[in-house]
Design an enzyme around this catalytic site. Structure first.
Site: not given
Length: 328
Positions: A72, A102, A141, A171, A205-206, A228
């Site tokens: 990445q 990011c 991403k 995300h 996410g989550d 993640g």
């Protein structure tokens, strides 16, 4: 079967997220053991690669057992991103991933990462030039948008697909949200439901439990999931989710011997890759995660953090096994 280009990933792949100062080869090794189907390097600065910075170059280290693996990249200059993609392609990863997600200030304020969500034409142009410069599959991403007023990811996904990306991970937060609040996967589902979209769409996410993974799989219809923070100190989560999908029951949590085994492997690889001093030092932040929730563990954690040598750390781990072993 989900594919990125010619890379077959199974029916519902689980991806390890590229996390700065986390997703290095030692961490990826234990996550591969834990069932990750596709992994990524830590994000790598395009400027760092072009300057031949040692830290950026070291992040290009990939190993055969990790495959499939993606490198990445992030950056705010199109020319530098193209050059860095060429450099990254030379080490023969399976794909190149571009970070447009990011949210941290040090990245976004330099026009990189999530900052590109404020300049979609530049994002599209940058992506197009990277796709042209490499024969490897290129993936992206990103996030839902910069803020609540610019959640334009459904349109962005179409445009990125049209110029050649072969998978998209989203995300479910905006840049302004950072990592706060609950991730919203509803727009990710809209991308997947768009009849124009033909590339794999991964949600992120989550996802922190097998139950939540199955719920989101069924509710949002994505092709796979990227995990993640939930994998930090708990690389077993990938296989636990797969088992739950297949059998509808949860695996027993890892026993103390499993936790020590994974920690040992992580430590030993860290020392080999970074050297004894840095390898031991940087491993210290992981101990609390590997043994999270274990009763009365604090004294052992303090010993692990203070242990100066590999032999000392391993001796403490032997004490942990002895202390927590179940009498026959």
């Amino acid at each position: 079967m989900v594919k990125i280009g010619q890379i077959a990933l199974g029916d519902f792949p689980l991806l390890l997220a590229p996390m700065e100062d986390v997703s290095d080869p030692p961490f990826r090794a234990v996550c591969k053991d834990g069932g990750a189907d596709l992994m990524y390097t830590e994000f790598i600065s395009s400027e760092g690669l072009i300057r031949d910075a040692a830290k950026s170059r070291q992040k290009l280290d990939i190993f055969e057992y990790e495959r499939p693996i993606g490198i990445q990249l992030f950056g705010g200059d199109i020319g530098n991103m193209v050059e860095s993609a060429k450099i990254a392609s030379e080490v023969n990863p399976d794909l190149i991933d571009i970070n447009y997600g990011c949210p941290v200030k040090a990245v976004a304020c330099r026009g990189a990462g999530a900052a590109l969500l404020q300049d979609i034409p530049k994002m599209v142009k940058m992506t197009e030039e990277i796709v042209k410069c490499t024969s490897l599959p290129v993936t992206v991403k990103t996030r839902l948008g910069w803020d609540d007023k610019t959640k334009n990811i459904v349109e962005v996904a179409e445009r990125l697909q049209d110029i050649g990306i072969q998978a998209l991970t989203v995300h479910g937060r905006t840049r302004v949200q950072m990592y706060k609040g609950e991730a919203d996967w509803s727009l990710i589902a809209q991308i997947k439901e768009n009849p124009r979209m033909r590339i794999p769409i991964f949600g992120n996410g989550d996802i922190d439990s097998p139950e939540k993974a199955l719920e989101y799989k069924n509710r949002y219809g994505v092709d796979g999931m990227m995990i993640g923070r939930a994998a930090i100190g708990y690389p077993w989560i990938f296989n636990e989710i797969k088992h739950f999908f297949k059998h509808g029951e949860k695996l027993a949590p890892p026993e103390m011997a499993d936790r020590v085994k994974a920690t040992r492997k992580h430590l030993e690889f860290s020392i080999r890759w970074k050297g004894p001093k840095l390898g031991i030092f940087e491993m210290r932040r992981h101990y609390a995660n590997y043994f999270k929730g274990i009763a009365d563990f604090k004294p052992f954690r303090m010993q692990l953090v203070e242990a100066p040598t590999e032999a000392d750390v391993l001796a403490v781990m032997d004490q942990i096994i002895e202390h927590y072993s179940v009498p026959v």
